[in-house]
Structure formats: structure tokens, C-alpha cells
Design a protein around this motif. Structure first.
Motif, PDB file in Angstrom:
ATOM      1  N   LEU A  38      21.401  -1.407  41.393  1.00 11.40           N
ATOM      2  CA  LEU A  38      20.188  -0.960  42.083  1.00 11.40           C
ATOM      3  C   LEU A  38      18.915  -1.534  41.460  1.00 11.40           C
ATOM      4  O   LEU A  38      17.813  -1.089  41.785  1.00 11.40           O
ATOM      5  N   ASP A  39      19.063  -2.515  40.597  1.00  6.54           N
ATOM      6  CA  ASP A  39      17.893  -3.093  39.917  1.00  6.54           C
ATOM      7  C   ASP A  39      16.864  -3.628  40.910  1.00  6.54           C
ATOM      8  O   ASP A  39      15.652  -3.447  40.742  1.00  6.54           O
ATOM      9  N   GLU A  40      17.341  -4.311  41.949  1.00  3.24           N
ATOM     10  CA  GLU A  40      16.423  -4.899  42.937  1.00  3.24           C
ATOM     11  C   GLU A  40      15.628  -3.808  43.657  1.00  3.24           C
ATOM     12  O   GLU A  40      14.396  -3.924  43.830  1.00  3.24           O
ATOM     13  N   LEU A  41      16.303  -2.754  44.069  1.00  3.29           N
ATOM     14  CA  LEU A  41      15.616  -1.665  44.760  1.00  3.29           C
ATOM     15  C   LEU A  41      14.631  -0.961  43.835  1.00  3.29           C
ATOM     16  O   LEU A  41      13.525  -0.597  44.244  1.00  3.29           O
ATOM     17  N   TYR A  42      15.027  -0.756  42.603  1.00  4.02           N
ATOM     18  CA  TYR A  42      14.140  -0.075  41.662  1.00  4.02           C
ATOM     19  C   TYR A  42      12.873  -0.897  41.408  1.00  4.02           C
ATOM     20  O   TYR A  42      11.762  -0.353  41.330  1.00  4.02           O
ATOM     21  N   ALA A  43      13.053  -2.209  41.309  1.00  9.34           N
ATOM     22  CA  ALA A  43      11.896  -3.077  41.082  1.00  9.34           C
ATOM     23  C   ALA A  43      10.912  -2.996  42.244  1.00  9.34           C
ATOM     24  O   ALA A  43       9.699  -3.118  42.066  1.00  9.34           O
ATOM     25  N   HIS A  44      11.434  -2.751  43.453  1.00  8.78           N
ATOM     26  CA  HIS A  44      10.571  -2.707  44.640  1.00  8.78           C
ATOM     27  C   HIS A  44       9.948  -1.338  44.866  1.00  8.78           C
ATOM     28  O   HIS A  44       8.769  -1.236  45.236  1.00  8.78           O
ATOM     29  N   TYR A  45      10.740  -0.265  44.634  1.00  8.31           N
ATOM     30  CA  TYR A  45      10.272   1.066  45.011  1.00  8.31           C
ATOM     31  C   TYR A  45       9.867   1.946  43.822  1.00  8.31           C
ATOM     32  O   TYR A  45       9.277   3.018  44.024  1.00  8.31           O
ATOM     33  N   GLY A  46      10.172   1.517  42.622  1.00  5.78           N
ATOM     34  CA  GLY A  46       9.707   2.226  41.443  1.00  5.78           C
ATOM     35  C   GLY A  46      10.122   3.688  41.400  1.00  5.78           C
ATOM     36  O   GLY A  46      11.297   4.016  41.591  1.00  5.78           O
ATOM     37  N   GLU A  47       9.159   4.568  41.201  1.00  6.80           N
ATOM     38  CA  GLU A  47       9.457   5.978  40.929  1.00  6.80           C
ATOM     39  C   GLU A  47      10.042   6.720  42.129  1.00  6.80           C
ATOM     40  O   GLU A  47      10.553   7.833  41.971  1.00  6.80           O
ATOM     41  N   ARG A  48      10.002   6.135  43.318  1.00  2.00           N
ATOM     42  CA  ARG A  48      10.633   6.801  44.465  1.00  2.00           C
ATOM     43  C   ARG A  48      12.151   6.634  44.458  1.00  2.00           C
ATOM     44  O   ARG A  48      12.843   7.232  45.264  1.00  2.00           O
ATOM     45  N   LEU A  49      12.664   5.821  43.540  1.00  4.89           N
ATOM     46  CA  LEU A  49      14.108   5.676  43.363  1.00  4.89           C
ATOM     47  C   LEU A  49      14.475   6.139  41.958  1.00  4.89           C
ATOM     48  O   LEU A  49      14.022   5.580  40.962  1.00  4.89           O
ATOM     49  N   ILE A  50      15.282   7.192  41.888  1.00  6.84           N
ATOM     50  CA  ILE A  50      15.804   7.674  40.615  1.00  6.84           C
ATOM     51  C   ILE A  50      17.278   7.309  40.568  1.00  6.84           C
ATOM     52  O   ILE A  50      18.044   7.660  41.475  1.00  6.84           O
ATOM     53  N   VAL A  51      17.686   6.596  39.546  1.00  3.71           N
ATOM     54  CA  VAL A  51      19.070   6.142  39.434  1.00  3.71           C
ATOM     55  C   VAL A  51      19.827   7.037  38.461  1.00  3.71           C
ATOM     56  O   VAL A  51      19.431   7.192  37.309  1.00  3.71           O
TER      57      VAL A  51
END
Length: 274
Positions: A38-51
Motif C-alpha cells: 500500500l506504499d503507493e496509496l499511502y504516498a498519495h492519500y497520507g493520513e486518510r489511509l491507515i495501514v
């Protein structure tokens, strides 16, 4: 903005749902075994994605991760129990270890997920649990006996739990997709085949999957769109088939079962006390 928790978010329907919800502005707690997926998604959405990282077979790790997720979000509106995979082989072909892993992941893991989130949902005065099952939770194909055992089992569990938690404002939806182009087939755990099954229904299904002849009509994106729409209804159905194959297989199977039961009325009633 709504807060979602989705297991099995690294691929298939889970990944698609995660992407769509983030794109529209929601927050997602994405639960995976390998956080790098999920690195790509986290880089794009930041704090709205909690892994969250845990294996569905590790209940203590799951509970710790869910505690952290609910604490961080304050409230989670939708819990989507999506993690799972298929074990492919006739019942005689699969190994003991394969059986244990299939049940531990698809059935016991899903049960423990629900048990872990219920105290949090009660404390926040409600929420919605979405169990991703399959048409295979009510119908069966040869060579998927252990997969069906896990899906029929989790549907029975959820049907009981739904009655237990309704007074707390907690709703449950069971999604039953038919064959859908998600990569599910590539993720199958295959048993070592026995030649004795070559000329049986099990062998026919094996050849159909190997050749690509197995009928797959479901579109993954449309399936996720339909699922989100149903899940967000004020009063959603308890079970929802997804895809024309699921709809036709389920209606046909349930009709046949009902007719068979109706033919047994006399013998059934004969078992009562006077």
C-alpha cells in the motif's frame, strides 16, 4: 467523510474498494499482511489511509491492530471482512495442513475479526459489518469443498450474530459475489491431484479452470460499485448477490432446496411427539 476498515486490502475487491473510497474522500484503515503493498496509496492519500499489518490467523496481533485503529479513528462506520483465499482440490486430495490454513484464515479469522470489533461498535452506539462471502456460501462446485465449508460456516455465524447485535444498532450485510475477474484464480492454493478424479466432475472443473473455460462474468469495478451502494443504504438487505451468475445460481439452488424440503413434509412432521 466516513471511516472504513477493510481486511485483505492489498489485492482484489479489497484493494479496489480501498482505492475508490479514498478517491471520493473517505478514510480507510487497510488491513494487510505486507504493508509495502500500500506504499503507493499511502504516498498519495497520507493520513486518510491507515495501514494495519497482521495475519488473519494471528488473533492477538489482530486485536492489538484493531485497538490501535479504533483509537486512532475515534469511530469506524463500516468494517469490511474481506480477507480470504480459495483452496482448490477434491476433499480426498487436499492435505491436513491445507485444510487447517483454509479454515483458520477464511472462517476462524473472520469470526475473530467480528468478535474483536463488536465491543468497539457497541461503545460507539452502532456501525455496520460487511462480510464478503461468495455465491459459494450457499451453492457448491466440485473441487472447492473446503472453501465452501469456510463460506457456508461464516454465513451461519453471521446470521446468528446479526440477531445478537441488532439491539445495539449494529447491522450486518453478507455479500455473495459470483465468479469475478479479481485474480482469485491466481491466488488458489492447489492440492496435488489424484488421477482417479480425472474423469469425474472434479476433473472437469480442474480442466475448465486450467483452460480458462470456467465462466467468469463479474466485473471487479462494477462489483465494488454495487457493493458500496448497497452497504450505504439506510436499510440494506442482509444478503446481496453480486453478478448474474451468482443471482441465477442462488435462485436456482434455493428453489430446488425448497422443493426438496416440501416433499419431506410428511416424514418431517412424523418425528414430532404426539
Amino acid at each position: 467523510m466516513k471511516n472504513w476498515l477493510i481486511t485483505g486490502a492489498s489485492s482484489g475487491l479489497g484493494m479496489l474498494m480501498t482505492r475508490k473510497l479514498l478517491a471520493r474522500g473517505d478514510k480507510v484503515v487497510a488491513c494487510v499482511r505486507r504493508p509495502a503493498s500500500l506504499d503507493e496509496l499511502y504516498a498519495h492519500y497520507g493520513e486518510r489511509l491507515i495501514v494495519c499489518c497482521f495475519d488473519m490467523t494471528d488473533t492477538p496481533a489482530m486485536r492489538d491492530a484493531l485497538t490501535a485503529a479504533f483509537t486512532a479513528c475515534g469511530r469506524i462506520d463500516y468494517v469490511v471482512s474481506n480477507a480470504g483465499y480459495g483452496l482448490f482440490g477434491a476433499a480426498e486430495e487436499v492435505s491436513d495442513a491445507q485444510i487447517e490454513r483454509q479454515i483458520a484464515t477464511n472462517l476462524t479469522g473472520s469470526i475473530q475479526l467480528v468478535r474483536a470489533v463488536l465491543p468497539w461498535l457497541r461503545a460507539q452506539n452502532g456501525g455496520r459489518i460487511v462480510q464478503i462471502s461468495s455465491e459459494g456460501g450457499q451453492v457448491a462446485y466440485p473441487n472447492f469443498s473446503l472453501y465452501h465449508a469456510s463460506k457456508w460456516g461464516i454465513e451461519g455465524f453471521m446470521e446468528s450474530v446479526a440477531q445478537e447485535v441488532k439491539p445495539f444498532g449494529i447491522d450486518i450485510v453478507i455479500a455473495e459475489p459470483g465468479p469475478t475477474a479479481t485474480g482469485f484464480g491466481q491466488g488458489l492454493d492447489h492440492a496435488t491431484p489424484l488421477a482417479v478424479y480425472d474423469e469425474t466432475p472434479a476433473g472437469e472443473v480442474r480442466r475448465a479452470i486450467a483452460s480458462g473455460a470456467f465462466d467468469i462474468k463479474g466485473d471487479a469495478e462494477r462489483t465494488v460499485d454495487a457493493l458500496i451502494k448497497v452497504v450505504e443504504m439506510p436499510q440494506p438487505p442482509f444478503r446481496v448477490p453480486l453478478g448474474s451468475i451468482a443471482y441465477h445460481h442462488l435462485t436456482s439452488s434455493l428453489s430446488a432446496r425448497l422443493q426438496e424440503i416440501e416433499r419431506q413434509r410428511e416424514v418431517a412432521c412424523s418425528a414430532d411427539r404426539d
